[in-house]
Scaffold this motif. Structure first.
Motif, PDB file in Angstrom:
ATOM      1  N   MET A   1       0.630  -0.630   0.032  1.00  0.00           N
ATOM      2  CA  MET A   1      -0.108  -0.277  -0.181  1.00  0.00           C
ATOM      3  C   MET A   1       0.541   1.649   0.210  1.00  0.00           C
ATOM      4  O   MET A   1       2.012   1.588   0.627  1.00  0.00           O
ATOM      5  CB  MET A   1      -0.802   0.108   1.321  1.00  0.00           C
ATOM      6  CG  MET A   1      -2.326   0.728   0.958  1.00  0.00           C
ATOM      7  SD  MET A   1      -3.056   0.796   2.593  1.00  0.00           S
ATOM      8  CE  MET A   1      -4.487   0.024   2.286  1.00  0.00           C
ATOM      9  N   GLN A   2       0.575   2.533  -1.642  1.00  0.00           N
ATOM     10  CA  GLN A   2       1.347   3.433  -1.346  1.00  0.00           C
ATOM     11  C   GLN A   2       1.116   4.566   0.376  1.00  0.00           C
ATOM     12  O   GLN A   2      -0.060   3.916   1.074  1.00  0.00           O
ATOM     13  CB  GLN A   2       0.741   3.999  -2.339  1.00  0.00           C
ATOM     14  CG  GLN A   2       0.940   3.646  -3.625  1.00  0.00           C
ATOM     15  CD  GLN A   2       2.860   3.508  -3.978  1.00  0.00           C
ATOM     16  OE1 GLN A   2       3.243   4.682  -3.784  1.00  0.00           O
ATOM     17  NE2 GLN A   2       2.896   2.365  -4.761  1.00  0.00           N
ATOM     18  N   GLU A   3       1.234   5.861   0.651  1.00  0.00           N
ATOM     19  CA  GLU A   3       1.345   6.290   2.023  1.00  0.00           C
ATOM     20  C   GLU A   3       0.134   7.003   1.078  1.00  0.00           C
ATOM     21  O   GLU A   3      -0.019   7.288   2.506  1.00  0.00           O
ATOM     22  CB  GLU A   3       2.417   7.601   1.932  1.00  0.00           C
ATOM     23  CG  GLU A   3       2.590   7.964   3.497  1.00  0.00           C
ATOM     24  CD  GLU A   3       3.807   9.357   3.523  1.00  0.00           C
ATOM     25  OE1 GLU A   3       4.648   9.005   2.770  1.00  0.00           O
ATOM     26  OE2 GLU A   3       3.684  10.221   4.009  1.00  0.00           O
ATOM     27  N   ARG A   4      -0.023   7.508   0.402  1.00  0.00           N
ATOM     28  CA  ARG A   4      -1.195   8.143   0.040  1.00  0.00           C
ATOM     29  C   ARG A   4      -2.051   7.190   0.381  1.00  0.00           C
ATOM     30  O   ARG A   4      -2.884   7.523   0.974  1.00  0.00           O
ATOM     31  CB  ARG A   4      -1.273   8.586  -1.373  1.00  0.00           C
ATOM     32  CG  ARG A   4      -2.742   9.597  -1.427  1.00  0.00           C
ATOM     33  CD  ARG A   4      -2.311   9.598  -3.468  1.00  0.00           C
ATOM     34  NE  ARG A   4      -2.105   8.503  -3.995  1.00  0.00           N
ATOM     35  CZ  ARG A   4      -3.394   7.948  -4.228  1.00  0.00           C
ATOM     36  NH1 ARG A   4      -4.724   8.091  -4.167  1.00  0.00           N
ATOM     37  NH2 ARG A   4      -3.005   6.676  -5.090  1.00  0.00           N
ATOM     38  N   GLN A   5      -2.750   5.856   0.153  1.00  0.00           N
ATOM     39  CA  GLN A   5      -3.741   5.124  -0.323  1.00  0.00           C
ATOM     40  C   GLN A   5      -4.271   4.788   1.749  1.00  0.00           C
ATOM     41  O   GLN A   5      -4.928   4.784   2.218  1.00  0.00           O
ATOM     42  CB  GLN A   5      -3.239   3.561  -0.397  1.00  0.00           C
ATOM     43  CG  GLN A   5      -3.765   3.546  -2.012  1.00  0.00           C
ATOM     44  CD  GLN A   5      -2.511   2.650  -3.198  1.00  0.00           C
ATOM     45  OE1 GLN A   5      -1.879   1.900  -1.986  1.00  0.00           O
ATOM     46  NE2 GLN A   5      -3.933   2.092  -3.357  1.00  0.00           N
ATOM     47  N   VAL A   6      -2.643   5.036   2.475  1.00  0.00           N
ATOM     48  CA  VAL A   6      -3.007   4.798   3.469  1.00  0.00           C
ATOM     49  C   VAL A   6      -3.025   5.417   4.110  1.00  0.00           C
ATOM     50  O   VAL A   6      -4.324   5.846   5.349  1.00  0.00           O
ATOM     51  CB  VAL A   6      -1.526   3.883   4.452  1.00  0.00           C
ATOM     52  CG1 VAL A   6      -1.103   4.173   5.928  1.00  0.00           C
ATOM     53  CG2 VAL A   6      -0.536   2.890   3.959  1.00  0.00           C
ATOM     54  N   GLU A   8      -4.915   7.977   3.086  1.00  0.00           N
ATOM     55  CA  GLU A   8      -6.839   7.714   2.902  1.00  0.00           C
ATOM     56  C   GLU A   8      -7.548   6.725   3.287  1.00  0.00           C
ATOM     57  O   GLU A   8      -8.763   7.210   4.107  1.00  0.00           O
ATOM     58  CB  GLU A   8      -6.669   7.663   0.931  1.00  0.00           C
ATOM     59  CG  GLU A   8      -6.814   8.239   0.100  1.00  0.00           C
ATOM     60  CD  GLU A   8      -6.452   8.288  -1.077  1.00  0.00           C
ATOM     61  OE1 GLU A   8      -6.460   8.993  -2.262  1.00  0.00           O
ATOM     62  OE2 GLU A   8      -7.094   6.909  -2.061  1.00  0.00           O
ATOM     63  N   GLU A   9      -6.620   5.721   3.606  1.00  0.00           N
ATOM     64  CA  GLU A   9      -7.716   4.363   4.956  1.00  0.00           C
ATOM     65  C   GLU A   9      -8.364   5.023   6.238  1.00  0.00           C
ATOM     66  O   GLU A   9      -8.882   4.562   6.921  1.00  0.00           O
ATOM     67  CB  GLU A   9      -6.975   3.044   4.787  1.00  0.00           C
ATOM     68  CG  GLU A   9      -7.283   1.943   4.524  1.00  0.00           C
ATOM     69  CD  GLU A   9      -8.695   1.764   4.472  1.00  0.00           C
ATOM     70  OE1 GLU A   9      -9.437   2.272   4.147  1.00  0.00           O
ATOM     71  OE2 GLU A   9      -9.136   0.291   4.677  1.00  0.00           O
ATOM     72  N   ILE A  10      -6.835   6.017   6.522  1.00  0.00           N
ATOM     73  CA  ILE A  10      -7.169   6.679   8.154  1.00  0.00           C
ATOM     74  C   ILE A  10      -7.641   7.521   7.840  1.00  0.00           C
ATOM     75  O   ILE A  10      -8.915   7.453   9.068  1.00  0.00           O
ATOM     76  CB  ILE A  10      -5.293   7.166   8.476  1.00  0.00           C
ATOM     77  CG1 ILE A  10      -4.293   5.756   8.393  1.00  0.00           C
ATOM     78  CG2 ILE A  10      -5.046   8.081   9.831  1.00  0.00           C
ATOM     79  CD1 ILE A  10      -2.914   6.396   9.064  1.00  0.00           C
ATOM     80  N   ALA A  11      -8.358   8.199   7.096  1.00  0.00           N
ATOM     81  CA  ALA A  11      -8.931   9.084   6.892  1.00  0.00           C
ATOM     82  C   ALA A  11     -10.912   8.404   7.085  1.00  0.00           C
ATOM     83  O   ALA A  11     -11.854   9.116   7.790  1.00  0.00           O
ATOM     84  CB  ALA A  11      -8.738   9.803   5.797  1.00  0.00           C
ATOM     85  N   ARG A  12     -10.652   7.316   5.840  1.00  0.00           N
ATOM     86  CA  ARG A  12     -11.911   6.587   6.093  1.00  0.00           C
ATOM     87  C   ARG A  12     -12.255   6.111   7.022  1.00  0.00           C
ATOM     88  O   ARG A  12     -13.258   6.243   7.514  1.00  0.00           O
ATOM     89  CB  ARG A  12     -12.186   5.948   5.001  1.00  0.00           C
ATOM     90  CG  ARG A  12     -13.197   5.095   4.640  1.00  0.00           C
ATOM     91  CD  ARG A  12     -13.058   4.026   3.698  1.00  0.00           C
ATOM     92  NE  ARG A  12     -12.438   3.113   3.891  1.00  0.00           N
ATOM     93  CZ  ARG A  12     -12.614   2.050   4.548  1.00  0.00           C
ATOM     94  NH1 ARG A  12     -13.591   2.141   5.024  1.00  0.00           N
ATOM     95  NH2 ARG A  12     -11.810   1.081   5.194  1.00  0.00           N
ATOM     96  N   LEU A  13     -11.423   5.280   7.532  1.00  0.00           N
ATOM     97  CA  LEU A  13     -11.835   4.676   9.302  1.00  0.00           C
ATOM     98  C   LEU A  13     -11.935   6.357  10.593  1.00  0.00           C
ATOM     99  O   LEU A  13     -12.846   5.626  10.824  1.00  0.00           O
ATOM    100  CB  LEU A  13     -10.100   3.963   9.752  1.00  0.00           C
ATOM    101  CG  LEU A  13     -10.456   2.778   8.804  1.00  0.00           C
ATOM    102  CD1 LEU A  13      -8.281   2.180   8.940  1.00  0.00           C
ATOM    103  CD2 LEU A  13     -11.201   2.027   9.424  1.00  0.00           C
ATOM    104  N   ARG A  14     -11.301   7.197   9.809  1.00  0.00           N
ATOM    105  CA  ARG A  14     -12.290   8.135  11.377  1.00  0.00           C
ATOM    106  C   ARG A  14     -13.376   8.477  10.882  1.00  0.00           C
ATOM    107  O   ARG A  14     -13.867   9.136  11.840  1.00  0.00           O
ATOM    108  CB  ARG A  14     -10.586   9.010  11.227  1.00  0.00           C
ATOM    109  CG  ARG A  14      -9.902   8.803  11.786  1.00  0.00           C
ATOM    110  CD  ARG A  14      -8.444  10.108  12.034  1.00  0.00           C
ATOM    111  NE  ARG A  14      -7.448   9.650  13.264  1.00  0.00           N
ATOM    112  CZ  ARG A  14      -6.145  10.463  13.187  1.00  0.00           C
ATOM    113  NH1 ARG A  14      -5.899  10.790  11.771  1.00  0.00           N
ATOM    114  NH2 ARG A  14      -5.078   9.442  13.698  1.00  0.00           N
TER     115      ARG A  14
END
Ligand SMILES: O=C(O)C(=O)C[C@]1(C(=O)O)C=C[C@@H](O)C=C1
Length: 94
Positions: A1-6, A8-14
């Motif tokens: 997983m790219q840093e950008r994807q990580v 995005e995933e953090i923002a989605r989970l939040r």
């Protein structure tokens, strides 16, 4: 997983956590509304607001209802606090 994807995933989970927190607050307030009504009904027939047996029953039910990953002992701590606050609310609404 790219840093950008990580990120995005953090923002989605939040965002999901924010939505769950909003549901928890709504459900806690719905619970509090029922407790206030219950208190008035109990008052009508001379029952005390505080019912330790009922509180024990609620705490017992938690073990059965809990499917994790929260530990039952932690869920119990959360509920002890909730019950303490509900009791305070019942006292306020004298
Ligand atoms: O079930 C009741 O009689 C209530 O008043 C509600 C409630 C609760 O929060 O669930 C609150 C205080 C009592 O000590 C027991 C339970």
């Amino acid at each position: 997983m790219q840093e950008r994807q990580v990120k995005e995933e953090i923002a989605r989970l939040r965002r999901e956590i924010d939505s769950l927190d909003s549901q928890i607050i709504s459900v806690l307030n719905q619970r509090a509304e029922k407790v206030v009504i219950l208190k008035k009904l109990k008052e009508k027939i001379g029952l005390p607001a505080y019912d330790p047996r009922r509180e024990e029953e609620i705490l017992e039910n938690l073990k059965r209802l809990n499917s994790g990953p929260l530990h039952s002992k932690h869920l119990k701590e959360i509920y002890q606090k909730i019950l303490e606050i509900m009791r305070a609310l019942e006292r306020e609404n004298c």
